[in-house]
Design a protein around this motif. Structure first.
Motif, mmCIF file in Angstrom:
data_model
loop_
_atom_site.group_PDB
_atom_site.id
_atom_site.type_symbol
_atom_site.label_atom_id
_atom_site.label_comp_id
_atom_site.label_asym_id
_atom_site.label_seq_id
_atom_site.Cartn_x
_atom_site.Cartn_y
_atom_site.Cartn_z
ATOM 1 N N GLY A 31 0.813 -1.221 0.000
ATOM 2 C CA GLY A 31 0.000 0.000 0.000
ATOM 3 C C GLY A 31 0.845 1.269 0.000
ATOM 4 N N ASP A 170 -6.195 -3.214 -3.856
ATOM 5 C CA ASP A 170 -6.581 -4.453 -3.170
ATOM 6 C C ASP A 170 -7.209 -5.412 -4.171
ATOM 7 N N SER A 189 -0.620 -3.826 4.767
ATOM 8 C CA SER A 189 -1.491 -2.690 4.971
ATOM 9 C C SER A 189 -1.095 -1.957 6.245
ATOM 10 N N SER A 227 -9.834 1.089 7.688
ATOM 11 C CA SER A 227 -8.441 1.431 7.913
ATOM 12 C C SER A 227 -8.326 2.886 7.455
ATOM 13 N N SER A 230 -5.267 3.501 4.215
ATOM 14 C CA SER A 230 -5.272 2.913 2.872
ATOM 15 C C SER A 230 -6.496 3.358 2.086
ATOM 16 N N LYS A 237 -10.710 -4.777 0.776
ATOM 17 C CA LYS A 237 -9.888 -5.938 1.155
ATOM 18 C C LYS A 237 -10.762 -7.183 1.235
ATOM 19 N N ILE A 253 -4.157 -10.538 5.473
ATOM 20 C CA ILE A 253 -4.048 -9.088 5.705
ATOM 21 C C ILE A 253 -3.144 -8.919 6.915
#
Ligand code: GLU
Length: 390
Positions: A31, A170, A189, A227, A230, A237, A253
């Motif tokens: 990321g 993703d 991530s 999150s 990101s 995700k 992840i």
């Protein structure tokens, strides 16, 4: 160039009972927030150097590795001094264009000390979803892997319009992993996995080490537990996990912000694991057998059918007759002299080329079609046997 010392890394991927054991082909999604310092817009050079060392160790143990990397837009913004919070699309695309050069260079320079060559691939959703482009992109990526290079993949942000964008890497990485039949996709991530609720604001939020099925409840958790850094957040995700696991790719992840994140996974760092629903080969077989219209028939002699049963590709030399209208990448049925179906596969040539090539030796075919350098009519990778050997 002096190779960097990697022996000291405790990254023994042959150790049992860690999520990367047994993985032969790994896709790693990196990321933007990890590669580029969100405050300064500069590349996190040391972090990348350390990740490259992890990658080199895994590769030296025989793992094939693909990297899907974000960071073009962030790097380009800082290079061009485009510091405004929101930018119009043409400026974002200009930033992507400038940043992509820097991004590719950064990966090349990080992996070169390990004697690893990189190749850049820029994709758009139509490439991963339209069959013909898909086959072509996959062939290029497989060739790079076969040559020992690491494909460095990103979305083609500088030309993609908003309608034909993934917008997040993703889902792009999941498409890439499934396209290539990777056994595992690691999303590096800024979060260490999926939680039952937002961990920053809820002390009862529980971390989920494994998600076997993506239920509506899991999707609801993903919506809540965003999150912050990101682009895709947790929802994309989970979308990626659906794409990957259905195609036979397990997904992890994990929080990649600290150095050596792959070593960390092997040594038990917190993560969420989404096991694949089936093996990549089985998923591929199902895809070839189930979801495509058969556009042509290719009749083959006994020598060719013997070759197919021993896992080889279908070469034109063994082809006696070609029927139907098919293009490169279309599904074709491969039949014996009596018309019995032996296999199905994706054609590596169109009908005209197949007709010209049939019965000819590979040496004769090389160069016959100008743009082509592949001589298989159906490559073994694109072929599923239906009949059993008599
Ligand atoms: N492709 C974008 C870039 O390289 C990033 C997409 C994402 O962060 O998921 O800047």
């Amino acid at each position: 160039m002096v190779p960097i010392e990697t022996d000291s890394l405790d990254l023994d991927s042959s150790k049992k009972n860690h999520p990367l054991s047994g993985v032969e082909c790994l896709t790693i999604k990196v990321g933007s927030a990890l590669l580029v310092d969100p405050e300064t817009g500069a590349l996190r050079q040391q972090w990348l150097t350390d990740l490259a060392a992890d990658i080199a160790v895994l590769k030296s143990k025989g793992m094939q590795i693909l990297i899907v990397t974000s960071g073009a837009i962030s790097l380009g913004r800082s290079i061009l001094n485009l510091t405004n919070q929101t930018l119009p699309l043409p400026q974002i695309q200009a930033a992507a264009s400038v940043g992509q050069v820097a991004l590719s260079e950064a990966w090349r320079d990080a992996l070169a000390p390990h004697n690893i060559t990189t190749g850049q691939i820029l994709l758009t959703p139509n490439i991963t979803e339209e069959r013909r482009s898909y086959i072509n992109a996959r062939a290029t990526i497989s060739t790079l892997l076969g040559l020992g290079a690491i494909p460095i993949i990103n979305e083609n942000d500088s030309v993609a319009t908003s309608e034909i964008r993934y917008g997040d890497n993703d889902r792009l990485s999941a498409r890439v992993a499934s396209m290539i039949g990777a056994d595992c996709l690691v999303l590096l991530s800024d979060v260490d996995g999926l939680y039952t609720a937002r961990p920053e604001s809820n002390i009862d939020a529980e971390h989920l080490p494994i998600v076997k099925n993506i239920t509506p409840q899991i999707e609801a958790m993903a919506k809540g537990a965003a999150s912050h850094l990101s682009r895709g957040g947790m929802t994309t995700k989970i979308d990626a996990a659906k794409i990957a696991t259905q195609s036979g790719t397990s997904m992890i992840i994990t929080n990649g912000t600290k150095s050596h994140p792959l070593t960390a996974i092997i040594n038990g760092a917190k993560h969420t694991f989404f096991p694949a629903k089936r093996s990549p080969a089985a998923a591929r077989k199902r895809w070839i057998l189930g979801t495509l219209d058969v556009k042509g028939e290719i009749y083959i002699d006994a020598g060719a059918s013997k070759a197919l049963f021993s896992g080889k590709s279908l070469l034109p030399i063994g082809v006696t007759r070609v029927k139907g209208e098919f293009e490169h990448g279309d599904a074709v049925s491969i039949r014996g002299e009596q018309g019995n179906e032996i296999a199905r596969g994706l054609a590596g040539m169109n009908k005209e080329e197949a007709n010209l090539a049939k019965g000819k030796k590979s040496q004769t075919i090389i160069g016959m079609f100008g743009h082509m350098n592949r001589t298989e009519l159906v490559h073994a990778y694109n072929l599923v046997l239906i009949a059993t050997k008599e």
